[in-house]
Design a protein around this motif. Structure first.
Motif, PDB file in Angstrom:
ATOM      1  N   GLN A  19      -6.489   3.130   3.494  1.00 38.55           N
ATOM      2  CA  GLN A  19      -5.314   4.032   2.901  1.00 38.55           C
ATOM      3  C   GLN A  19      -3.886   3.200   3.082  1.00 38.55           C
ATOM      4  O   GLN A  19      -3.078   3.318   2.021  1.00 38.55           O
ATOM      5  CB  GLN A  19      -5.048   5.591   3.766  1.00 38.55           C
ATOM      6  CG  GLN A  19      -6.265   6.381   3.577  1.00 38.55           C
ATOM      7  CD  GLN A  19      -5.966   7.666   4.292  1.00 38.55           C
ATOM      8  OE1 GLN A  19      -5.806   7.282   6.060  1.00 38.55           O
ATOM      9  NE2 GLN A  19      -6.942   8.014   3.801  1.00 38.55           N
ATOM     10  N   ASP A  20      -3.893   2.460   4.216  1.00 36.74           N
ATOM     11  CA  ASP A  20      -2.165   1.539   4.141  1.00 36.74           C
ATOM     12  C   ASP A  20      -1.817   1.208   3.327  1.00 36.74           C
ATOM     13  O   ASP A  20      -0.366   1.053   2.171  1.00 36.74           O
ATOM     14  CB  ASP A  20      -2.119   1.520   5.621  1.00 36.74           C
ATOM     15  CG  ASP A  20      -0.897   0.963   5.714  1.00 36.74           C
ATOM     16  OD1 ASP A  20      -0.106   1.418   5.256  1.00 36.74           O
ATOM     17  OD2 ASP A  20      -0.751   0.047   6.695  1.00 36.74           O
ATOM     18  N   LEU A  21      -3.549   0.394   2.897  1.00 38.62           N
ATOM     19  CA  LEU A  21      -3.065  -0.705   1.932  1.00 38.62           C
ATOM     20  C   LEU A  21      -2.521  -0.576   0.652  1.00 38.62           C
ATOM     21  O   LEU A  21      -2.176  -0.867   0.002  1.00 38.62           O
ATOM     22  CB  LEU A  21      -3.956  -2.099   1.737  1.00 38.62           C
ATOM     23  CG  LEU A  21      -4.564  -3.046   3.305  1.00 38.62           C
ATOM     24  CD1 LEU A  21      -5.970  -2.889   2.906  1.00 38.62           C
ATOM     25  CD2 LEU A  21      -3.319  -3.704   3.066  1.00 38.62           C
ATOM     26  N   LEU A  22      -3.396   0.960   0.285  1.00 39.49           N
ATOM     27  CA  LEU A  22      -3.315   1.475  -0.694  1.00 39.49           C
ATOM     28  C   LEU A  22      -1.981   2.202  -1.195  1.00 39.49           C
ATOM     29  O   LEU A  22      -1.716   2.756  -2.028  1.00 39.49           O
ATOM     30  CB  LEU A  22      -4.389   2.290  -1.276  1.00 39.49           C
ATOM     31  CG  LEU A  22      -5.973   1.989  -1.592  1.00 39.49           C
ATOM     32  CD1 LEU A  22      -6.865   2.644  -1.247  1.00 39.49           C
ATOM     33  CD2 LEU A  22      -5.623   0.915  -2.486  1.00 39.49           C
ATOM     34  N   GLY A  23      -1.599   2.373  -0.001  1.00 39.71           N
ATOM     35  CA  GLY A  23      -0.218   3.340   0.058  1.00 39.71           C
ATOM     36  C   GLY A  23      -0.101   4.852   0.102  1.00 39.71           C
ATOM     37  O   GLY A  23       1.081   5.568   0.074  1.00 39.71           O
ATOM     38  N   THR A  24      -1.615   5.386   0.092  1.00 40.53           N
ATOM     39  CA  THR A  24      -1.889   6.610   0.582  1.00 40.53           C
ATOM     40  C   THR A  24      -1.393   7.336   1.877  1.00 40.53           C
ATOM     41  O   THR A  24      -0.901   8.406   1.484  1.00 40.53           O
ATOM     42  CB  THR A  24      -3.500   6.589   0.751  1.00 40.53           C
ATOM     43  OG1 THR A  24      -4.150   5.937  -0.463  1.00 40.53           O
ATOM     44  CG2 THR A  24      -3.902   8.073   0.314  1.00 40.53           C
ATOM     45  N   GLU A  25      -1.260   6.422   2.805  1.00 40.42           N
ATOM     46  CA  GLU A  25      -0.166   7.276   3.716  1.00 40.42           C
ATOM     47  C   GLU A  25       1.615   7.466   3.935  1.00 40.42           C
ATOM     48  O   GLU A  25       2.044   8.362   3.776  1.00 40.42           O
ATOM     49  CB  GLU A  25      -0.604   6.136   5.531  1.00 40.42           C
ATOM     50  CG  GLU A  25      -0.061   6.526   6.462  1.00 40.42           C
ATOM     51  CD  GLU A  25       0.889   6.906   6.923  1.00 40.42           C
ATOM     52  OE1 GLU A  25       1.742   7.371   7.694  1.00 40.42           O
ATOM     53  OE2 GLU A  25       2.074   5.699   6.223  1.00 40.42           O
ATOM     54  N   ALA A  26       1.998   6.277   2.625  1.00 39.31           N
ATOM     55  CA  ALA A  26       3.381   6.524   3.046  1.00 39.31           C
ATOM     56  C   ALA A  26       3.639   7.719   1.922  1.00 39.31           C
ATOM     57  O   ALA A  26       4.413   8.348   2.170  1.00 39.31           O
ATOM     58  CB  ALA A  26       3.740   5.226   1.968  1.00 39.31           C
ATOM     59  N   LYS A  27       2.737   7.736   0.567  1.00 42.61           N
ATOM     60  CA  LYS A  27       3.063   8.894  -0.362  1.00 42.61           C
ATOM     61  C   LYS A  27       2.723  10.160   0.851  1.00 42.61           C
ATOM     62  O   LYS A  27       3.161  11.461   0.605  1.00 42.61           O
ATOM     63  CB  LYS A  27       1.843   9.512  -1.278  1.00 42.61           C
ATOM     64  CG  LYS A  27       1.705   7.875  -2.348  1.00 42.61           C
ATOM     65  CD  LYS A  27       1.606   8.036  -3.153  1.00 42.61           C
ATOM     66  CE  LYS A  27       1.337   6.814  -4.004  1.00 42.61           C
ATOM     67  NZ  LYS A  27       0.573   6.539  -5.527  1.00 42.61           N
ATOM     68  N   MET A  28       1.832  10.351   1.785  1.00 40.38           N
ATOM     69  CA  MET A  28       1.525  12.123   2.742  1.00 40.38           C
ATOM     70  C   MET A  28       2.643  12.072   3.133  1.00 40.38           C
ATOM     71  O   MET A  28       3.403  13.122   3.023  1.00 40.38           O
ATOM     72  CB  MET A  28       0.142  11.200   2.569  1.00 40.38           C
ATOM     73  CG  MET A  28      -0.530  12.418   4.052  1.00 40.38           C
ATOM     74  SD  MET A  28       0.155  12.896   5.147  1.00 40.38           S
ATOM     75  CE  MET A  28       0.247  11.652   6.260  1.00 40.38           C
ATOM     76  N   ARG A  29       2.942  11.077   3.584  1.00 42.39           N
ATOM     77  CA  ARG A  29       4.540  10.899   4.675  1.00 42.39           C
ATOM     78  C   ARG A  29       5.479  11.996   3.756  1.00 42.39           C
ATOM     79  O   ARG A  29       6.095  13.447   4.223  1.00 42.39           O
ATOM     80  CB  ARG A  29       5.174   9.917   4.929  1.00 42.39           C
ATOM     81  CG  ARG A  29       3.784   9.540   6.342  1.00 42.39           C
ATOM     82  CD  ARG A  29       3.532  10.155   7.076  1.00 42.39           C
ATOM     83  NE  ARG A  29       2.669   9.725   8.196  1.00 42.39           N
ATOM     84  CZ  ARG A  29       2.049  10.388   9.469  1.00 42.39           C
ATOM     85  NH1 ARG A  29       1.678  11.434   9.373  1.00 42.39           N
ATOM     86  NH2 ARG A  29       1.086   9.625  10.251  1.00 42.39           N
ATOM     87  N   GLN A  30       5.536  11.379   3.101  1.00 44.04           N
ATOM     88  CA  GLN A  30       6.230  11.866   1.368  1.00 44.04           C
ATOM     89  C   GLN A  30       6.661  13.592   1.215  1.00 44.04           C
ATOM     90  O   GLN A  30       7.369  14.186   1.493  1.00 44.04           O
ATOM     91  CB  GLN A  30       6.634  11.203   0.114  1.00 44.04           C
ATOM     92  CG  GLN A  30       7.479   9.692   0.638  1.00 44.04           C
ATOM     93  CD  GLN A  30       7.427   8.774  -0.715  1.00 44.04           C
ATOM     94  OE1 GLN A  30       6.788   8.856  -2.004  1.00 44.04           O
ATOM     95  NE2 GLN A  30       7.396   7.777  -0.592  1.00 44.04           N
ATOM     96  N   ALA A  31       4.861  13.394   1.010  1.00 43.70           N
ATOM     97  CA  ALA A  31       4.479  15.187   0.720  1.00 43.70           C
ATOM     98  C   ALA A  31       4.939  15.823   2.151  1.00 43.70           C
ATOM     99  O   ALA A  31       5.563  16.908   2.015  1.00 43.70           O
ATOM    100  CB  ALA A  31       3.246  14.700   0.493  1.00 43.70           C
TER     101      ALA A  31
END
Length: 307
Positions: A181-193
């Motif tokens: 998830q970190d590599l794909l940017g999923t976590e960063a998007k989740m934090r933004q949400a």
């Protein structure tokens, strides 16, 4: 579940920070804040089998950061290495990373970058702050490492009712799901949400954790095809019983089950990892499909508040 005793155990993928207490299968007590099952429940609700911490989200203080792989390297060169907990866990890590090295480019068009698993005892320093064993296994995006005190497995078996051998690779596969998830940017998007809509912060966390469960299931489906650096299979077999142990583990660590076990009432507003039913559902989704693209827990309606 049978590991290939001829598989090459790549200890370079782990760091052993247990010092002189390392090796020998990681036997020992797991200090949990508050003591006993109640303390376990409190920390498990925060991090168990799916901890993912941002920078400085862990506690203060200091912990050991030095590593010495000499003992585990020697242990894993022995003829009976696959019978040792330490070496089995190294092979689990090897298999999980071998899977993603192939599957991440195939499924998402992105090259996989390896993450080290740091094995520690009691307390450890990380890029996300200092942590003790009570936190449970977790992934730190600040230093791209998975952290685990192997004595955690004893608590998983004895206190939380998940004694099966497959519970161990399931735990690691979930944590490496967070790395993906970190590599794909999923976590960063989740934090933004979460920042944009604080009222939905817990629901966003649940989606992240359930996706990591699904990724663990996808790895499990492909585990018997993973190989070492010489092309030898890491697993000889993975049975339906093993997969059922993974599903059982997911069921024992749902937020609702843990809240009940801790003596409290079920409060969906406090869910951070998902219900037992949802954790089992998404692990099974990953396993049955064998396709990490089917793990889109962030799709509209895929996960609903209170599930």
């Amino acid at each position: 579940m049978e590991l290939n005793e001829n598989a090459e155990i790549d200890t370079s993928q782990v760091e052993d920070a247990r010092g002189s207490g390392g090796g020998g299968g990681g036997i020992g007590g797991l200090p949990i804040g508050g003591g006993g099952l109640t303390g376990i429940i409190v920390t498990v609700l925060l991090a168990l089998v799916g901890g993912y911490f941002g920078i400085n989200n862990l506690g203060g203080g200091s912990g050991s950061s030095s590593s010495d792989n000499a003992a585990i390297e020697s242990e894993c060169k022995q003829s009976d290495a696959t019978k040792q907990m330490d070496c089995r866990n190294v092979l689990y890590v090897n298999s999980i990373q071998a899977y993603w090295a192939t599957e991440l480019p195939k499924a998402f068009g992105k090259q996989y970058e390896k993450a080290t698993t740091k094995i520690f005892s009691n307390r450890v320093s990380t890029g996300c702050g200092a942590a003790d064993s009570g936190v449970g296994p977790f992934y730190c995006p600040a230093d791209n490492k998975v952290y685990i005190d192997l004595t955690f497995y004893q608590q998983l078996a004895k206190e939380l009712g998940a004694p099966g051998e497959f519970a161990q690779p399931y735990v690691l596969a979930h944590e490496y799901g967070h790395h993906v998830q970190d590599l794909l940017g999923t976590e960063a998007k989740m934090r933004q949400a979460q920042n944009s809509n604080p009222d939905q912060a817990n629901l966003e966390s649940v989606k992240l954790e359930l996706q990591a469960d699904c990724y663990a299931g996808a790895w499990a489906k492909g585990a018997t095809s993973t190989t070492d650096a010489k092309g030898q299979k890491i697993f000889k077999s993975l049975t339906a019983t093993d997969i059922q142990e993974g599903i059982q583990t997911a069921g024992q660590i749902g937020d609702d089950t843990l809240q009940q076990r801790g003596g409290g009432t079920i409060n969906p507003a406090e869910f951070t990892h998902g219900t037992s039913a949802d954790r089992q559902k998404w692990f099974s989704t990953g396993y049955n499909s064998g396709d990490p693209k089917q793990c889109d827990t962030f799709a509209p309606g895929a996960v609903k508040e209170g599930d």
